[in-house]
Design a protein around this motif. Sequence first.
Motif, PDB file in Angstrom:
ATOM      1  N   GLY A 172       0.818  -1.199   0.000  1.00 45.82           N
ATOM      2  CA  GLY A 172       0.000   0.000   0.000  1.00 45.82           C
ATOM      3  C   GLY A 172       0.857   1.256   0.000  1.00 45.82           C
ATOM      4  O   GLY A 172       2.090   1.189   0.063  1.00 45.82           O
ATOM      5  N   GLU A 173       0.212   2.411  -0.044  1.00 43.52           N
ATOM      6  CA  GLU A 173       0.936   3.681  -0.103  1.00 43.52           C
ATOM      7  C   GLU A 173       1.800   3.909   1.131  1.00 43.52           C
ATOM      8  O   GLU A 173       2.844   4.555   1.053  1.00 43.52           O
ATOM      9  CB  GLU A 173      -0.053   4.840  -0.263  1.00 43.52           C
ATOM     10  N   ASN A 174       1.361   3.389   2.277  1.00 37.11           N
ATOM     11  CA  ASN A 174       2.112   3.618   3.518  1.00 37.11           C
ATOM     12  C   ASN A 174       2.939   2.408   3.933  1.00 37.11           C
ATOM     13  O   ASN A 174       3.367   2.308   5.090  1.00 37.11           O
ATOM     14  CB  ASN A 174       1.157   4.002   4.647  1.00 37.11           C
ATOM     15  N   TYR A 175       3.188   1.487   3.007  1.00 36.25           N
ATOM     16  CA  TYR A 175       3.911   0.258   3.353  1.00 36.25           C
ATOM     17  C   TYR A 175       5.268   0.556   3.988  1.00 36.25           C
ATOM     18  O   TYR A 175       5.618   0.007   5.035  1.00 36.25           O
ATOM     19  CB  TYR A 175       4.093  -0.621   2.111  1.00 36.25           C
ATOM     20  N   HIS A 176       6.063   1.419   3.358  1.00 34.48           N
ATOM     21  CA  HIS A 176       7.412   1.688   3.861  1.00 34.48           C
ATOM     22  C   HIS A 176       7.367   2.408   5.212  1.00 34.48           C
ATOM     23  O   HIS A 176       8.234   2.190   6.068  1.00 34.48           O
ATOM     24  CB  HIS A 176       8.205   2.496   2.838  1.00 34.48           C
ATOM     25  N   GLU A 177       6.356   3.236   5.411  1.00 33.88           N
ATOM     26  CA  GLU A 177       6.182   3.877   6.713  1.00 33.88           C
ATOM     27  C   GLU A 177       5.888   2.820   7.775  1.00 33.88           C
ATOM     28  O   GLU A 177       6.450   2.855   8.878  1.00 33.88           O
ATOM     29  CB  GLU A 177       5.041   4.887   6.653  1.00 33.88           C
ATOM     30  N   VAL A 178       5.017   1.864   7.442  1.00 34.84           N
ATOM     31  CA  VAL A 178       4.680   0.781   8.369  1.00 34.84           C
ATOM     32  C   VAL A 178       5.923  -0.031   8.718  1.00 34.84           C
ATOM     33  O   VAL A 178       6.179  -0.334   9.888  1.00 34.84           O
ATOM     34  CB  VAL A 178       3.593  -0.135   7.762  1.00 34.84           C
ATOM     35  N   VAL A 179       6.728  -0.376   7.709  1.00 27.38           N
ATOM     36  CA  VAL A 179       7.949  -1.152   7.948  1.00 27.38           C
ATOM     37  C   VAL A 179       8.879  -0.406   8.900  1.00 27.38           C
ATOM     38  O   VAL A 179       9.432  -0.986   9.840  1.00 27.38           O
ATOM     39  CB  VAL A 179       8.676  -1.451   6.619  1.00 27.38           C
ATOM     40  N   GLY A 180       9.058   0.890   8.661  1.00 28.66           N
ATOM     41  CA  GLY A 180       9.938   1.682   9.513  1.00 28.66           C
ATOM     42  C   GLY A 180       9.466   1.724  10.955  1.00 28.66           C
ATOM     43  O   GLY A 180      10.261   1.576  11.893  1.00 28.66           O
ATOM     44  N   VAL A 181       8.166   1.900  11.147  1.00 27.68           N
ATOM     45  CA  VAL A 181       7.611   1.969  12.501  1.00 27.68           C
ATOM     46  C   VAL A 181       7.718   0.615  13.198  1.00 27.68           C
ATOM     47  O   VAL A 181       8.127   0.529  14.365  1.00 27.68           O
ATOM     48  CB  VAL A 181       6.147   2.445  12.452  1.00 27.68           C
ATOM     49  N   LEU A 182       7.369  -0.466  12.502  1.00 29.14           N
ATOM     50  CA  LEU A 182       7.458  -1.801  13.103  1.00 29.14           C
ATOM     51  C   LEU A 182       8.897  -2.153  13.458  1.00 29.14           C
ATOM     52  O   LEU A 182       9.163  -2.785  14.492  1.00 29.14           O
ATOM     53  CB  LEU A 182       6.884  -2.851  12.140  1.00 29.14           C
ATOM     54  N   ASP A 183       9.825  -1.744  12.616  1.00 27.97           N
ATOM     55  CA  ASP A 183      11.243  -1.993  12.889  1.00 27.97           C
ATOM     56  C   ASP A 183      11.673  -1.281  14.169  1.00 27.97           C
ATOM     57  O   ASP A 183      12.422  -1.834  14.981  1.00 27.97           O
ATOM     58  CB  ASP A 183      12.085  -1.528  11.704  1.00 27.97           C
ATOM     59  N   MET A 184      11.193  -0.059  14.365  1.00 27.53           N
ATOM     60  CA  MET A 184      11.520   0.692  15.579  1.00 27.53           C
ATOM     61  C   MET A 184      10.932   0.015  16.814  1.00 27.53           C
ATOM     62  O   MET A 184      11.569  -0.022  17.871  1.00 27.53           O
ATOM     63  CB  MET A 184      10.998   2.125  15.454  1.00 27.53           C
ATOM     64  N   VAL A 185       9.725  -0.542  16.688  1.00 29.73           N
ATOM     65  CA  VAL A 185       9.108  -1.248  17.817  1.00 29.73           C
ATOM     66  C   VAL A 185       9.929  -2.483  18.176  1.00 29.73           C
ATOM     67  O   VAL A 185      10.205  -2.749  19.350  1.00 29.73           O
ATOM     68  CB  VAL A 185       7.651  -1.645  17.485  1.00 29.73           C
TER      69      VAL A 185
END
Length: 218
Positions: A172-185
């Motif tokens: 989706g459009e926010n896929y890379h944002e999601v990956v970055g946030v999950l990686d930080m978690v």
Amino acid sequence: MGDIGCYCRVSTQDQSLDRQLESTQEYAEGKFDADLGRLRFYRDKSTGTNTERADYQQMMADAESGDIDAVVVHSISRICRSISDLERTASQLEDAGVELHIISEGLTLRPDESDPYQTALFQLLGVFAELEANMAQQRTKEGIAARQQNDDYHHGPAPLGFEKNDGLLVEGENYHEVVGVLDMVQKNELSKRKAAQRLNTSRATVNRALDRASLYGI
């Protein structure tokens, strides 16, 4: 020794550069006895699989013009994740007479010295950095493929950061944002509550995404 370039990079806009900024500044101040006025910080929030990054390009231009005498990075994967790009970067810095210091791996490449061990280790680490990037991409592909084989996939909603297109799971459009946030978690740099707020979703959805980490290559 003139000015020192401190290069820092993360993959997405939501990831923090603070740890790398602190690490490179501390190293440069200790190694070169440099005050803050002699440090130039270059910051990119972009993939490391290519060199089309604004501050990377500026750093290389400053090196070529003689404005900096050394480049400091926290780890080899921060500057490039492609062995060809790494070798090209090292060669350009060497031609410009600029030292390259890689903190985590304890590597120093100096243009006036020939150390076969350091050169070989640099190349080997570059191979592993590229391999890691390729493996993350492969894990994502395999995770998507496995998800599509699951009956629940065909009837349930698309996972966080994904969309369905003609029955296929796509980023989706926010896929890379999601990956970055999950990686930080996962790295304990961000709480699940704050992650949910950033992604405008629930903690339960964040937990489900973390349970499917292979979908995100993390």
